[in-house]
Write a protein that holds these residues in place. Structure first.
Motif, mmCIF file in Angstrom:
data_model
loop_
_atom_site.group_PDB
_atom_site.id
_atom_site.type_symbol
_atom_site.label_atom_id
_atom_site.label_comp_id
_atom_site.label_asym_id
_atom_site.label_seq_id
_atom_site.Cartn_x
_atom_site.Cartn_y
_atom_site.Cartn_z
ATOM 1 N N THR A 64 34.076 41.045 33.377
ATOM 2 C CA THR A 64 35.077 41.127 34.437
ATOM 3 C C THR A 64 35.786 42.475 34.385
ATOM 4 O OG1 THR A 64 36.692 40.057 32.995
ATOM 5 C CG2 THR A 64 35.458 38.636 34.475
ATOM 6 N N LYS A 65 36.086 43.011 35.531
ATOM 7 C CA LYS A 65 36.572 44.385 35.630
ATOM 8 C C LYS A 65 37.998 44.558 35.099
ATOM 9 C CE LYS A 65 32.746 45.715 37.491
ATOM 10 N NZ LYS A 65 31.776 46.479 36.669
ATOM 11 N N SER A 66 38.731 43.463 34.961
ATOM 12 C CA SER A 66 40.128 43.566 34.524
ATOM 13 C C SER A 66 40.265 43.760 33.019
ATOM 14 C CB SER A 66 40.902 42.317 34.949
ATOM 15 O OG SER A 66 40.336 41.154 34.347
ATOM 16 N N ASN A 123 44.298 31.072 32.441
ATOM 17 C CA ASN A 123 43.475 32.280 32.396
ATOM 18 C C ASN A 123 42.264 32.004 31.525
ATOM 19 O OD1 ASN A 123 42.655 34.982 32.699
ATOM 20 N ND2 ASN A 123 43.768 35.612 30.868
ATOM 21 N N ARG A 180 39.079 30.133 42.607
ATOM 22 C CA ARG A 180 40.295 30.834 42.189
ATOM 23 C C ARG A 180 41.527 30.017 42.546
ATOM 24 N NH1 ARG A 180 42.166 36.800 44.359
ATOM 25 N NH2 ARG A 180 44.116 36.925 43.201
ATOM 26 N N VAL A 216 36.173 31.468 32.713
ATOM 27 C CA VAL A 216 36.550 32.736 33.331
ATOM 28 C C VAL A 216 35.530 33.093 34.399
ATOM 29 C CG1 VAL A 216 36.956 35.187 32.953
ATOM 30 C CG2 VAL A 216 37.683 33.518 31.238
ATOM 31 N N GLU A 217 35.995 33.267 35.620
ATOM 32 C CA GLU A 217 35.085 33.563 36.721
ATOM 33 C C GLU A 217 34.399 34.903 36.492
ATOM 34 O OE1 GLU A 217 35.049 33.605 41.613
ATOM 35 O OE2 GLU A 217 36.934 33.486 40.519
ATOM 36 N N GLY A 218 33.090 34.893 36.571
ATOM 37 C CA GLY A 218 32.329 36.122 36.409
ATOM 38 C C GLY A 218 31.990 36.461 34.975
ATOM 39 N N ALA A 219 32.489 35.672 33.995
ATOM 40 C CA ALA A 219 32.202 35.963 32.583
ATOM 41 C C ALA A 219 30.756 35.632 32.265
ATOM 42 C CB ALA A 219 33.135 35.176 31.673
ATOM 43 N N MET A 227 35.854 37.660 28.277
ATOM 44 C CA MET A 227 36.078 38.069 29.662
ATOM 45 C C MET A 227 34.949 38.944 30.209
ATOM 46 S SD MET A 227 39.094 36.698 30.310
ATOM 47 C CE MET A 227 39.896 37.571 31.659
ATOM 48 N N TYR A 228 34.072 39.429 29.333
ATOM 49 C CA TYR A 228 33.026 40.363 29.758
ATOM 50 C C TYR A 228 32.112 39.703 30.804
ATOM 51 C CZ TYR A 228 29.047 43.456 29.667
ATOM 52 O OH TYR A 228 28.033 44.311 30.039
#
Length: 314
Positions: free
Chosen positions: A273-275, A55, A102, A114-117, A270-271
Motif C-alpha cells: 500500500t502506498k501509504s 486499520n 472502505r 488491509v486493503e491492497g496488502a 501493509m505492503y
C-alpha cells in the motif's frame, strides 16, 4: 506530558498519568503504548480510553478483542450510523463515493484485512515475536536500504539483520530516518552485535557511495574493513520483496521485540500500500538473498544479487 513525535516512544515519556485518551490508536506503533503510555499510567493506576478507526488487524484490533473478555476492560464498536448528526442519505452517498469495503472499515467500524496488502494478517500473529534469542547462527547477513534524506517525509534507512538457525530466520532491525553518518554508525553497531558473514548495500545511484564511506569509517578507527557486498539493482523491487512469501507463509520468521522490528512488521503487513514505506521489506529481502547465496557457496564466485534465488533450507 509533552508530545514531539508519535513515531518515537521516548518522546512521550514523562510523569505518571491519572488517565489518557488515545485517538486514532490503530495508526500508532504499539511501542508508543507499551513503552511510554502504559508505564506512565501504571505509576498512578490510571485509566485509558483507546479509540480509533480500524486499520487492519493490528495491535489495536488485539486490544479491542481483549476488552471483550478481559476483566476490568471493556470494548465498544460505534458505527457512524449511530451518530444522529449523520443522515442515512449522507451515509449512502459516502458509501457510493468510497466503495463498500472502505466504508465497512471507516464507517461500520469493522476490522478487515488491509486493503491492497499482499499478505494476510494471519502471517503476523503473536507467534512471530520472540524473547528467546539464539546464542549463535549457522548463517547470517545484514541488508541495508539507505535513504536519500532525513526529512519527515523521506524514506527510512533500514538496517536488517537476518540469522539462520534452528530451521528459522531470526530478525533484528533498525529502521529510522538517519543522516549518512548516523547510518554508518547503525550499520557498524548491527555488525558488531552479530558479526554476520556479509553486509549487503544497494548500489543504486548515490547508495553505491556507502561502501566507500564504510571503508573510510573503519580506517579512521583503525579497525578491519566490514564485509560489505554491493547489491546491484537487478530486478524490480516489487518482484524481489514478493520472494519473501514462502518464508512468511511457512512461519519461518521470528522477530526480536524492538521498535525497529515493530516498524518492519507493520511495513510487511501493509505492503505494497502506498501509504507505508517499504524500506524494511526491501532490506529483509536483501539479507535473505545473501543467506541463500552464502548457503549455496555462490558468493565466492559471483556478485551478490544476480542470478538465482534458491530458498535457504529451513
Amino acid at each position: 506530558m509533552a508530545v514531539r513525535s508519535a513515531d518515537d516512544p521516548d518522546s512521550l515519556r514523562g510523569p505518571g498519568l491519572d488517565g489518557v485518551v488515545i485517538d486514532e490508536a490503530a495508526f500508532l506503533r504499539e511501542s508508543v503504548w507499551e513503552n511510554a503510555i502504559r508505564p506512565a499510567l501504571a505509576d498512578q493506576q490510571g485509566w485509558a480510553i483507546i479509540q480509533s478507526t480500524p486499520n487492519g488487524k493490528n495491535w489495536f484490533y488485539k486490544r479491542h478483542g481483549a476488552g471483550l473478555s478481559r476483566e476490568g476492560w471493556e470494548s465498544w464498536t460505534c458505527p457512524t450510523s449511530e451518530n444522529p448528526l449523520v443522515t442515512p442519505d449522507e451515509l449512502a452517498e459516502i458509501k457510493q463515493d468510497i466503495g463498500p469495503r472502505r466504508f465497512s472499515q471507516e464507517h461500520d467500524a469493522q476490522f478487515l484485512e488491509v486493503e491492497g496488502a499482499l499478505w494476510p494478517s494471519t502471517y503476523f500473529d503473536d507467534g512471530i515475536w520472540t524473547e528467546n534469542w539464539p546464542d549463535r547462527f549457522e548463517l547470517s547477513a545484514i541488508g541495508v536500504d539507505p535513504a536519500a534524506s532525513k526529512s519527515n517525509t523521506a524514506d527510512y534507512s533500514a538496517v536488517i539483520f537476518v540469522g539462520l538457525t534452528g530451521g528459522r530466520l531470526w530478525v533484528d532491525a533498525t529502521i529510522e530516518r538517519l543522516s549518512p553518518g548516523e547510518l554508518i554508525e547503525a550499520i557498524a553497531r548491527m555488525h558488531d552485535r552479530y558479526s554476520p558473514l556479509g553486509i549487503g548495500v544497494e548500489t543504486i545511484a548515490f547508495q553505491r557511495l556507502y561502501s566507500d564511506l564504510l571503508d573510510n569509517w573503519c580506517q579512521m578507527r583503525s579497525r578491519p574493513p566490514l564485509p560489505v557486498f554491493p547489491i546491484p539493482d537487478y530486478a524490480k523491487k516489487e518482484r524481489r520483496i514478493e520472494r519473501l512469501d514462502p518464508y512468511l507463509a511457512g512461519d519461518k520468521f521470528r522477530f526480536k521485540r524492538t521498535p525497529g522490528c515493530e516498524l518492519l512488521v507493520e511495513q510487511l503487513m501493509m505492503y505494497p500500500t502506498k501509504s507505508v514505506h517499504d524500506d524494511g521489506p526491501d532490506g529483509t529481502e536483501m539479507a535473505v538473498r545473501m543467506l541463500n547465496q552464502f548457503a549455496n557457496r555462490e558468493a565466492e564466485i559471483c556478485p551478490i544479487g544476480q542470478e538465482g534465488f534458491d530458498h535457504v533450507r529451513v
